[in-house]
Design an enzyme around this catalytic site. Structure first.
Site, PDB file in Angstrom:
ATOM      1  N   ASP A   1      33.281  82.788 134.264  1.00  0.00           N
ATOM      2  CA  ASP A   1      32.507  83.906 134.801  1.00  0.00           C
ATOM      3  C   ASP A   1      31.719  84.571 133.672  1.00  0.00           C
ATOM      4  OD1 ASP A   1      34.721  84.895 133.521  1.00  0.00           O
ATOM      5  OD2 ASP A   1      35.312  86.293 135.098  1.00  0.00           O
TER       6      ASP A   1
ATOM      7  N   HIS B   1      40.674  89.049 134.690  1.00  0.00           N
ATOM      8  CA  HIS B   1      39.938  87.792 134.786  1.00  0.00           C
ATOM      9  C   HIS B   1      40.817  86.618 134.357  1.00  0.00           C
ATOM     10  CE1 HIS B   1      35.771  89.729 135.008  1.00  0.00           C
ATOM     11  NE2 HIS B   1      36.609  90.734 134.841  1.00  0.00           N
TER      12      HIS B   1
END
Length: 494
Positions: free
Chosen positions: A121, A19
Site C-alpha cells: 500500500d 497496516h
C-alpha cells in the site's frame, strides 16, 4: 508448454502497526490457502521492535515458503524504536526503501524463486514493481468507504473545495455545511468533515495532499488488482462504484475471522487462542488483561484504545479518565508507553491523576498494549471507545461490540460517519473529550436506554453478517479463492 513457476508474492506494507498486522493476516492466508510463496518485508525499525517484543523466533521461517526480510524505512537509525514514527516523516522518507526492496527482488530471482508480484500500500513500491515488470497488487488497509473518499481528493481540489480558504473554515461550520453529494456509492449527505483529515489544510501546496493525489492515480493506472479488508454486505455499494474506476477489487475481510475459518476447515479444529499473530504486533502485549476480564460479568467492561499512532493531550487524558470514573462502569484502557513519554511521565498510570488511579482500583485495568482481537472477542466487553482506525472498527463489528467513536486523523472521520450513521453500531463522542459527556455516553451505550439497546442490536446483526462472509460459500471465502486463481495462480506466471 513451459512449467509454471510457483507464485511468489513479496509483501511490503506501510510500516506502521495497523497496516503490518492486516497485511500479515493476508500473507499467511495466501500461503496457507493458496500455496503462495511469501516474502514478508518489514522495515528494519519494525524488525527490531518485533524481536524485542516476541523474540527472534517471531521472524523465523515458520513454514516452508514463508520468510521475513527487512529494509530501511528512510528514517534516521537513531530514532527511539518505542516511539511510533511521525506519520508525515515516514510518508516522505519511505521512498528511500525502494532500492533496498529491489535488491530483495533481485536476490529472489537469482535464487531461482523469482517474485511474481509485489503486494503493498506504498505507492513508491507499487510504481517500482511496475517499472520492474512485476504485477503491482494494492492491498489497501483502509475501509472501502475510506478509499473512495480518498479517490475524490483531486476532484475536491478541482472544484475549489480544498484547500480551505483560511483557518476559520476549520471552526466556523464550513466542514459541516459543505455537502459532498456527487460521490458514486456514497450517501448524498456526506459532509466535508466526513472526509479524510488531509482535507483540513489551507496550504495550496500541501505535500500530504500531493502524495494522496499521486497515490490514488497510482491505484487507477499502475496496479493490477486491489484487495480490501472488508466484506460485501458491509460495503458492497461503494465497492461496486469503485469497481468502475479501479482495477479488479477483491473483498476478503474480516481477515482475522477468515483466517480462523480457514484453519477450522483445514484442520477440523478451532485455532489456538493465542494473544497475537506472530510478528504482527510491534509491541509487547499484556495477556494479564484477559485474566482480569475473566473475572468480570458479561458485557460489563468498556474497552478504550486509540490505536498505535495518535496522541491525546494531557487535558484530553484527564477529562477522559474522570469521564470513565464517573460512568460507573469497569474499563480496560490502553495508554501506550510513548503516550506517557510525550507527557513527560512514566507508564500508563503516570499520565493520570493519582486520585483517579486510587478511585478506580478494581474497576479499571490500565496497560500499555494488549491483544486487541482477543479482547474484543471476550464476553466481558460491552463497548469499545475507539479512534475509528479501520482495523479497530472492523474488529468491533466482527465481534458485535458497539462503539463510542472519537476520530482523530486520516480515514477515521469517514469510518466514524459510516459506523454511526450507515451501519448504526456506534455513537460519536464529539469534537472535544469532556468528562460529563464521556460519562453520559458510556452509560447510554452500556446501559438499558433505547439508544444503547439499538446499537447493541445492530452490532449483533453485523457480527452475524461478518460471520456469514467468511464461511465456505461466504462472499469473502469465495472472493479469496477467486483472487488466488486470478491474481496469484502459478499459471498466470507462465
Amino acid at each position: 508448454m513451459p512449467t509454471a513457476s510457483p507464485a511468489h508474492a513479496v509483501f511490503f506494507p506501510y510500516p506502521v502497526q495497523g497496516h503490518v498486522a492486516s497485511a500479515l493476516h493476508l500473507a499467511k492466508l495466501l500461503h496457507a490457502r493458496g500455496g503462495v510463496r511469501v516474502t514478508f518485508v518489514h522495515s528494519e525499525r519494525n524488525r527490531r521492535r518485533v524481536i524485542r517484543s516476541h523474540g527472534e523466533g517471531a521472524l523465523a521461517a515458520g513454514a516452508p515458503g514463508f520468510r521475513f526480510a527487512a529494509v530501511p524505512d528512510g528514517l534516521p537509525s537513531d530514532d527511539d524504536d518505542d516511539v511510533p514514527s511521525d506519520p508525515r516523516d515516514l510518508l516522505f522518507s519511505i521512498g528511500a526503501c525502494v532500492p533496498h526492496l529491489k535488491k530483495i527482488l533481485d536476490e529472489a530471482a537469482a535464487s531461482g524463486a523469482p517474485a511474481t508480484c509485489v503486494v503493498s500500500d506504498v505507492y513508491h513500491v507499487l510504481l517500482a514493481a511496475r517499472e520492474m515488470g512485476l504485477p503491482a497488487v494494492a492491498f489497501w488497509t483502509t475501509s472501502a468507504c475510506g478509499l473512495m473518499a480518498s479517490l475524490q481528493c483531486k476532484e475536491l481540489i478541482d472544484r475549489g473545495i480544498i484547500p480551505l480558504k483560511d483557518a476559520e473554515q476549520l471552526s466556523n461550520g464550513y466542514l459541516d455545511s459543505t455537502v459532498v453529494d456527487w460521490v458514486p456509492g456514497m450517501p448524498a449527505d456526506m459532509r466535508l468533515r466526513d472526509f479524510f483529515s488531509f482535507v483540513r489544510t489551507t496550504d495550496t501546496d500541501d505535500p500530504v495532499l500531493a502524495v494522496v493525489v499521486s497515490t490514488m492515480e497510482c491505484l487507477r493506472t499502475a496496479t493490477s488488482a486491489v484487495i480490501l479488508n472488508t466484506f460485501d454486505a458491509l460495503e458492497g455499494e461503494v465497492v461496486a462504484a469503485m469497481s468502475r474506476i479501479l482495477p479488479p477489487i477483491y473483498t476478503v475481510g474480516p481477515l482475522p475471522q477468515l483466517t480462523a475459518a480457514s484453519h477450522v476447515v483445514a484442520s477440523g479444529a478451532d485455532p489456538p487462542d493465542t494473544p497475537a499473530l506472530s510478528a504482527a504486533s510491534l509491541c509487547p502485549e499484556d495477556g494479564g488483561c484477559l485474566e482480569w476480564l475473566g473475572r468480570k460479568r458479561p458485557c460489563s467492561v468498556l474497552y478504550v484504545n486509540f490505536g498505535s499512532i495518535v496522541y491525546l493531550t494531557s487535558t484530553q487524558l484527564v477529562e477522559l479518565a474522570w469521564g470513565l470514573a464517573d460512568s460507573g462502569h469497569d474499563f480496560l484502557w490502553v495508554i501506550r508507553d510513548d503516550q506517557a513519554k510525550v507527557t513527560g511521565r512514566d507508564g500508563p498510570t503516570g499520565v493520570l491523576p493519582a486520585e483517579f488511579v486510587e478511585k478506580t482500583k478494581g474497576k479499571g485495568y490500565l496497560t500499555s498494549w494488549c491483544p486487541q482481537e482477543a479482547v474484543l472477542r471476550h464476553d466481558a466487553i460491552g463497548a469499545f471507545l475507539t479512534h475509528c482506525g479501520w482495523n479497530s472498527v472492523l474488529e468491533g463489528i466482527s465481534n458485535g461490540v458497539p462503539m463510542l467513536c472519537y476520530p482523530m486523523a486520516a480515514d477515521q472521520q469517514t469510518n466514524c460517519r459510516y459506523a454511526c450513521t450507515e451501519w448504526r453500531v456506534g455513537v460519536e463522542v464529539g469534537d472535544d473529550i469532556e468528562r460529563e459527556e464521556v460519562a453520559r455516553m458510556v452509560r447510554e451505550v452500556m446501559g438499558e436506554e433505547i439508544k444503547g439497546k439499538e446499537v447493541r442490536q445492530r452490532a449483533t446483526e453485523w457480527k452475524e453478517r461478518a460471520a456469514m462472509a467468511v464461511v465456505p460459500s461466504g462472499t469473502s471465502w469465495v472472493n479469496l479463492d477467486r483472487m488466488v486463481n486470478e491474481v496469484f495462480s502459478p499459471r498466470n506466471n507462465v
